[in-house]
Design a protein around this motif. Structure first.
Motif, PDB file in Angstrom:
ATOM      1  N   TYR A  93       0.845  -1.180   0.000  1.00 49.45           N
ATOM      2  CA  TYR A  93       0.000   0.000   0.000  1.00 49.45           C
ATOM      3  C   TYR A  93       0.890   1.244   0.000  1.00 49.45           C
ATOM      4  O   TYR A  93       1.981   1.229   0.549  1.00 49.45           O
ATOM      5  CB  TYR A  93      -0.898   0.032   1.237  1.00 49.45           C
ATOM      6  CG  TYR A  93      -2.061  -0.914   1.158  1.00 49.45           C
ATOM      7  CD1 TYR A  93      -1.899  -2.267   1.399  1.00 49.45           C
ATOM      8  CD2 TYR A  93      -3.339  -0.452   0.844  1.00 49.45           C
ATOM      9  CE1 TYR A  93      -2.971  -3.138   1.316  1.00 49.45           C
ATOM     10  CE2 TYR A  93      -4.417  -1.309   0.768  1.00 49.45           C
ATOM     11  CZ  TYR A  93      -4.223  -2.662   1.000  1.00 49.45           C
ATOM     12  OH  TYR A  93      -5.285  -3.515   0.923  1.00 49.45           O
ATOM     13  N   GLY A 119       0.274 -10.583   5.100  1.00 48.93           N
ATOM     14  CA  GLY A 119       0.951 -11.293   6.180  1.00 48.93           C
ATOM     15  C   GLY A 119       0.946 -10.562   7.494  1.00 48.93           C
ATOM     16  O   GLY A 119      -0.007  -9.887   7.853  1.00 48.93           O
ATOM     17  N   THR A 120       2.041 -10.675   8.219  1.00 49.94           N
ATOM     18  CA  THR A 120       2.124 -10.138   9.580  1.00 49.94           C
ATOM     19  C   THR A 120       2.294  -8.628   9.573  1.00 49.94           C
ATOM     20  O   THR A 120       2.572  -8.028   8.550  1.00 49.94           O
ATOM     21  CB  THR A 120       3.287 -10.779  10.342  1.00 49.94           C
ATOM     22  OG1 THR A 120       4.484 -10.530   9.606  1.00 49.94           O
ATOM     23  CG2 THR A 120       3.066 -12.264  10.491  1.00 49.94           C
ATOM     24  N   ALA A 121       2.161  -8.065  10.735  1.00 48.26           N
ATOM     25  CA  ALA A 121       2.229  -6.611  10.865  1.00 48.26           C
ATOM     26  C   ALA A 121       3.540  -6.064  10.326  1.00 48.26           C
ATOM     27  O   ALA A 121       4.604  -6.609  10.574  1.00 48.26           O
ATOM     28  CB  ALA A 121       2.078  -6.228  12.327  1.00 48.26           C
ATOM     29  N   SER A 122       3.448  -5.026   9.587  1.00 52.69           N
ATOM     30  CA  SER A 122       4.654  -4.371   9.081  1.00 52.69           C
ATOM     31  C   SER A 122       4.695  -2.955   9.610  1.00 52.69           C
ATOM     32  O   SER A 122       3.667  -2.312   9.777  1.00 52.69           O
ATOM     33  CB  SER A 122       4.662  -4.371   7.556  1.00 52.69           C
ATOM     34  OG  SER A 122       3.583  -3.629   7.052  1.00 52.69           O
ATOM     35  N   LYS A 123       5.889  -2.470   9.882  1.00 53.89           N
ATOM     36  CA  LYS A 123       6.051  -1.139  10.427  1.00 53.89           C
ATOM     37  C   LYS A 123       6.198  -0.131   9.308  1.00 53.89           C
ATOM     38  O   LYS A 123       6.548  -0.466   8.181  1.00 53.89           O
ATOM     39  CB  LYS A 123       7.291  -1.098  11.314  1.00 53.89           C
ATOM     40  CG  LYS A 123       8.563  -1.481  10.569  1.00 53.89           C
ATOM     41  CD  LYS A 123       9.709  -1.637  11.509  1.00 53.89           C
ATOM     42  CE  LYS A 123      10.975  -2.042  10.760  1.00 53.89           C
ATOM     43  NZ  LYS A 123      10.867  -3.419  10.213  1.00 53.89           N
ATOM     44  N   LEU A 124       5.935   1.119   9.624  1.00 51.11           N
ATOM     45  CA  LEU A 124       6.193   2.205   8.694  1.00 51.11           C
ATOM     46  C   LEU A 124       7.680   2.516   8.703  1.00 51.11           C
ATOM     47  O   LEU A 124       8.267   2.678   9.768  1.00 51.11           O
ATOM     48  CB  LEU A 124       5.411   3.450   9.099  1.00 51.11           C
ATOM     49  CG  LEU A 124       3.901   3.415   8.949  1.00 51.11           C
ATOM     50  CD1 LEU A 124       3.296   4.705   9.480  1.00 51.11           C
ATOM     51  CD2 LEU A 124       3.507   3.194   7.504  1.00 51.11           C
ATOM     52  N   THR A 125       8.280   2.596   7.523  1.00 51.47           N
ATOM     53  CA  THR A 125       9.691   2.969   7.398  1.00 51.47           C
ATOM     54  C   THR A 125       9.753   4.295   6.668  1.00 51.47           C
ATOM     55  O   THR A 125       9.403   4.381   5.489  1.00 51.47           O
ATOM     56  CB  THR A 125      10.477   1.897   6.635  1.00 51.47           C
ATOM     57  OG1 THR A 125      10.367   0.662   7.338  1.00 51.47           O
ATOM     58  CG2 THR A 125      11.946   2.290   6.526  1.00 51.47           C
ATOM     59  N   PHE A 126      10.181   5.326   7.389  1.00 51.10           N
ATOM     60  CA  PHE A 126      10.211   6.677   6.842  1.00 51.10           C
ATOM     61  C   PHE A 126      11.523   6.951   6.117  1.00 51.10           C
ATOM     62  O   PHE A 126      12.581   6.506   6.546  1.00 51.10           O
ATOM     63  CB  PHE A 126      10.068   7.708   7.974  1.00 51.10           C
ATOM     64  CG  PHE A 126       8.712   7.752   8.612  1.00 51.10           C
ATOM     65  CD1 PHE A 126       8.345   6.826   9.572  1.00 51.10           C
ATOM     66  CD2 PHE A 126       7.798   8.733   8.256  1.00 51.10           C
ATOM     67  CE1 PHE A 126       7.091   6.866  10.161  1.00 51.10           C
ATOM     68  CE2 PHE A 126       6.545   8.796   8.850  1.00 51.10           C
ATOM     69  CZ  PHE A 126       6.188   7.862   9.799  1.00 51.10           C
ATOM     70  N   HIS A 172       1.291   4.837   1.413  1.00 48.08           N
ATOM     71  CA  HIS A 172       0.830   5.677   2.513  1.00 48.08           C
ATOM     72  C   HIS A 172       1.524   7.033   2.435  1.00 48.08           C
ATOM     73  O   HIS A 172       2.714   7.102   2.124  1.00 48.08           O
ATOM     74  CB  HIS A 172       1.166   5.033   3.864  1.00 48.08           C
ATOM     75  CG  HIS A 172       0.316   3.858   4.211  1.00 48.08           C
ATOM     76  ND1 HIS A 172      -0.564   3.864   5.269  1.00 48.08           N
ATOM     77  CD2 HIS A 172       0.218   2.634   3.650  1.00 48.08           C
ATOM     78  CE1 HIS A 172      -1.177   2.696   5.343  1.00 48.08           C
ATOM     79  NE2 HIS A 172      -0.726   1.930   4.376  1.00 48.08           N
ATOM     80  N   ARG A 224       3.881   0.213   2.442  1.00 47.05           N
ATOM     81  CA  ARG A 224       3.629  -0.679   3.568  1.00 47.05           C
ATOM     82  C   ARG A 224       3.009  -1.974   3.049  1.00 47.05           C
ATOM     83  O   ARG A 224       1.974  -1.953   2.392  1.00 47.05           O
ATOM     84  CB  ARG A 224       2.694  -0.011   4.575  1.00 47.05           C
ATOM     85  CG  ARG A 224       2.613  -0.751   5.890  1.00 47.05           C
ATOM     86  CD  ARG A 224       1.780   0.004   6.884  1.00 47.05           C
ATOM     87  NE  ARG A 224       1.792  -0.657   8.177  1.00 47.05           N
ATOM     88  CZ  ARG A 224       0.873  -0.475   9.113  1.00 47.05           C
ATOM     89  NH1 ARG A 224      -0.130   0.357   8.895  1.00 47.05           N
ATOM     90  NH2 ARG A 224       0.954  -1.108  10.253  1.00 47.05           N
TER      91      ARG A 224
END
Lengths: 112, 115
Positions: free
Chosen positions: A32, A95-102, A34, A91
């Motif tokens: 996605y 699957g499993t939770a993924s974090k936002l990478t700025f 974001h 993002r």
């Protein structure tokens, strides 16, 4: 996480539309797109997100290229309060939770 | 929805001292994240909780850093034996679980200055 490329800075006049570009040529099918923005001395703020279709909300519009390798955040009428750093982030929606990478984002200056 | 609260807003400490920051997420959010941000850079991920479980830690989180979320509500981030390089803005965010579509809500951060 797939990477995004944004211009370091942009300028706009107040009450004019602003188009903030983002390139993400290595985007995967489940990523996605974001957008967040960060006003001075504040934490980042969610703006909008999308997968394939263009999206509109009260803050902005998100235009996604047909091949999904780029997108554009559109502020329809910039105000001085829109001066901020804008981050485009991919993002993974699978699957499993993924974090936002700025990344370092685009610093938008709005002038009278 | 009162937003994400962080306390304190500012902290000045001497090198070598321990500091603890608190984050109160939005009550119905079960995910909580800590980030660090230095001047001119985007926020860098430190760690992430789902309820009380700490599910991921960044390599940035050295042994001097520890985070807890004991009852799945508020969280604390402690830095032991602070160094000047720890000076940064520490941001907390929360989100709903169950979908990667949910946005994060960030707090205003705690600005740490180590002198």
């Amino acid at each position: 996480d797939a990477k995004t490329t944004q211009p370091n800075s942009m300028e706009s006049n107040e009450e004019e539309p602003v188009h903030l570009p983002c390139n993400h040529s290595t985007i995967s099918g489940t990523d996605y797109i974001h957008w967040y923005r960060q006003l001075p001395s504040q934490g980042p703020e969610y703006v909008i997100h999308g997968l394939t279709s263009n999206v509109n909300n009260r803050m902005a519009s998100l235009a996604i290229a047909e091949d999904r390798k780029s997108s554009t955040l559109i502020l329809h009428r910039a105000t001085l309060r829109d001066a901020a750093v804008y981050y485009c982030i991919l993002r993974d929606g699978a699957g499993t939770a993924s974090k936002l990478t700025f990344g370092t984002g685009t610093r938008l200056q709005v002038t009278l | 929805d009162t937003g994400v609260s962080q306390d304190p807003r500012h902290k000045i400490t001497k090198r070598g001292q321990n500091v603890t920051f608190r984050c109160d997420p939005i009550s119905e959010h079960n995910r909580l994240y800590w980030y660090r941000q230095t001047l001119g850079q985007g926020p860098e991920f430190l760690t992430y909780f789902q309820n009380e479980a700490q599910l991921e830690k960044s390599r940035l989180l050295s042994d001097r850093f520890s985070a807890e979320r004991p009852k799945g509500s508020f969280s604390t981030l402690e830095i032991q034996r602070t160094e000047q390089g720890d000076s940064a803005m520490y941001l907390c965010a929360s989100s709903r679980g169950g979908s990667e579509n949910y946005g994060y809500t960030f707090g205003s951060g705690t600005r740490l200055t180590v002198v």
